[in-house]
Scaffold this motif. Structure first.
Motif, mmCIF file in Angstrom:
data_model
loop_
_atom_site.group_PDB
_atom_site.id
_atom_site.type_symbol
_atom_site.label_atom_id
_atom_site.label_comp_id
_atom_site.label_asym_id
_atom_site.label_seq_id
_atom_site.Cartn_x
_atom_site.Cartn_y
_atom_site.Cartn_z
ATOM 1 N N GLU A 123 -16.011 78.554 17.555
ATOM 2 C CA GLU A 123 -14.925 79.314 16.913
ATOM 3 C C GLU A 123 -13.584 79.047 17.577
ATOM 4 O O GLU A 123 -12.565 78.901 16.895
ATOM 5 N N GLN A 124 -13.588 78.958 18.890
ATOM 6 C CA GLN A 124 -12.343 78.692 19.614
ATOM 7 C C GLN A 124 -11.819 77.294 19.277
ATOM 8 O O GLN A 124 -10.639 77.117 19.010
ATOM 9 N N ARG A 125 -12.693 76.303 19.283
ATOM 10 C CA ARG A 125 -12.278 74.925 18.978
ATOM 11 C C ARG A 125 -11.763 74.821 17.540
ATOM 12 O O ARG A 125 -10.763 74.160 17.284
ATOM 13 N N VAL A 126 -12.431 75.466 16.597
ATOM 14 C CA VAL A 126 -12.002 75.456 15.201
ATOM 15 C C VAL A 126 -10.597 76.048 15.082
ATOM 16 O O VAL A 126 -9.722 75.482 14.420
ATOM 17 N N ALA A 127 -10.364 77.178 15.732
ATOM 18 C CA ALA A 127 -9.052 77.831 15.668
ATOM 19 C C ALA A 127 -7.965 76.918 16.239
ATOM 20 O O ALA A 127 -6.878 76.782 15.657
ATOM 21 N N VAL A 128 -8.241 76.275 17.355
ATOM 22 C CA VAL A 128 -7.275 75.362 17.986
ATOM 23 C C VAL A 128 -6.975 74.191 17.045
ATOM 24 O O VAL A 128 -5.808 73.818 16.849
ATOM 25 N N LEU A 129 -8.008 73.607 16.453
ATOM 26 C CA LEU A 129 -7.816 72.457 15.564
ATOM 27 C C LEU A 129 -7.036 72.830 14.303
ATOM 28 O O LEU A 129 -6.151 72.076 13.872
ATOM 29 N N LEU A 130 -7.354 73.980 13.719
ATOM 30 C CA LEU A 130 -6.627 74.396 12.524
ATOM 31 C C LEU A 130 -5.149 74.640 12.836
ATOM 32 O O LEU A 130 -4.273 74.298 12.035
ATOM 33 N N GLU A 131 -4.873 75.210 14.004
ATOM 34 C CA GLU A 131 -3.475 75.384 14.419
ATOM 35 C C GLU A 131 -2.816 74.032 14.655
ATOM 36 O O GLU A 131 -1.664 73.816 14.261
ATOM 37 N N LEU A 132 -3.540 73.125 15.282
ATOM 38 C CA LEU A 132 -3.012 71.797 15.574
ATOM 39 C C LEU A 132 -2.553 71.085 14.305
ATOM 40 O O LEU A 132 -1.516 70.428 14.293
ATOM 41 N N VAL A 133 -3.325 71.223 13.230
ATOM 42 C CA VAL A 133 -2.970 70.547 11.981
ATOM 43 C C VAL A 133 -2.091 71.415 11.077
ATOM 44 O O VAL A 133 -1.737 71.001 9.977
ATOM 45 N N GLY A 134 -1.741 72.608 11.536
ATOM 46 C CA GLY A 134 -0.790 73.435 10.800
ATOM 47 C C GLY A 134 -1.356 74.269 9.674
ATOM 48 O O GLY A 134 -0.606 74.695 8.784
ATOM 49 N N VAL A 135 -2.653 74.553 9.698
ATOM 50 C CA VAL A 135 -3.239 75.393 8.646
ATOM 51 C C VAL A 135 -4.024 76.571 9.227
ATOM 52 O O VAL A 135 -4.916 77.102 8.567
ATOM 53 N N GLY A 136 -3.663 77.000 10.418
ATOM 54 C CA GLY A 136 -4.354 78.115 11.051
ATOM 55 C C GLY A 136 -4.337 79.375 10.212
ATOM 56 O O GLY A 136 -5.310 80.139 10.190
#
Length: 188
Positions: A123-136
């Motif tokens: 869950e933490q990695r998913v949240a970081v990745l979604l923020e990284l690509v701008g769709v958090g």
């Protein structure tokens, strides 16, 4: 090349038989090092997707060899290819390839589930990745609720989920406007 990641040797891929053979890929050879960006160019129908699928272990060539990290993948058993695709290669497909019934976060989490990453870490990695690509802010939305650019960003996040050594992106900006396409290329 000491930091060689990919080596393609004389790859050919034919479809059909007899007089109806289509030579999709003909005698392609190249090497790519770690951290190197390699672009495959050609007209529509030239075999680019076929070549990328062979490199990523999704298809097998008619002849030739592909090595990733020194391991030959063209003659690997199916279980070895599954491991390769799960642990070494990340794919960004031309048509995004998102699972329609899963949310953006769930789509990004699929490779992590397959790798048996513990739920909290996943869950933490998913949240970081979604923020990284701008769709958090769109983590709970399904693909059909997202724009094409947002779907592509989710696809990129999913491809990066397991921190792959090799990222294969098949026309990652082909369905996007020029500004979103530039943002995706900057991200990659």
């Amino acid at each position: 090349m000491a930091d060689e990641l990919v080596r393609v040797e004389n790859i050919c891929r034919d479809f059909g038989q007899g007089g109806k053979v289509v030579h999709a890929v003909r005698d392609v050879s190249f090497t790519a090092g770690r951290g190197e960006l390699v672009a495959v160019r050609g007209r529509s129908g030239a075999g680019k997707t076929t070549l990328l699928n062979i490199i990523g272990g999704l298809d097998r060539p008619t002849s030739g060899k592909v090595f990733i990290g020194g391991q030959e993948v063209t003659s690997a058993a199916e279980q070895q290819l599954v491991t390769l695709r799960r642990d070494v290669v990340g794919f960004v497909f031309q048509s995004f390839g998102l699972v329609p019934i899963l949310s953006a976060a769930e789509n990004v989490g699929v490779p992590l589930r397959l790798a048996k990453v513990p739920p909290a870490e996943r869950e933490q990695r998913v949240a970081v990745l979604l923020e990284l690509v701008g769709v958090g802010a769109h983590a709970n939305q399904r693909p059909y609720e997202l724009s094409g650019g947002q779907q592509q960003r989710v696809a990129v996040a999913r491809a990066l989920a397991n921190d792959p050594q090799l990222l294969i992106a098949d026309e990652p900006t082909g369905q996007l406007d020029s500004e979103t396409g530039r943002q995706i290329m900057d991200l990659l």
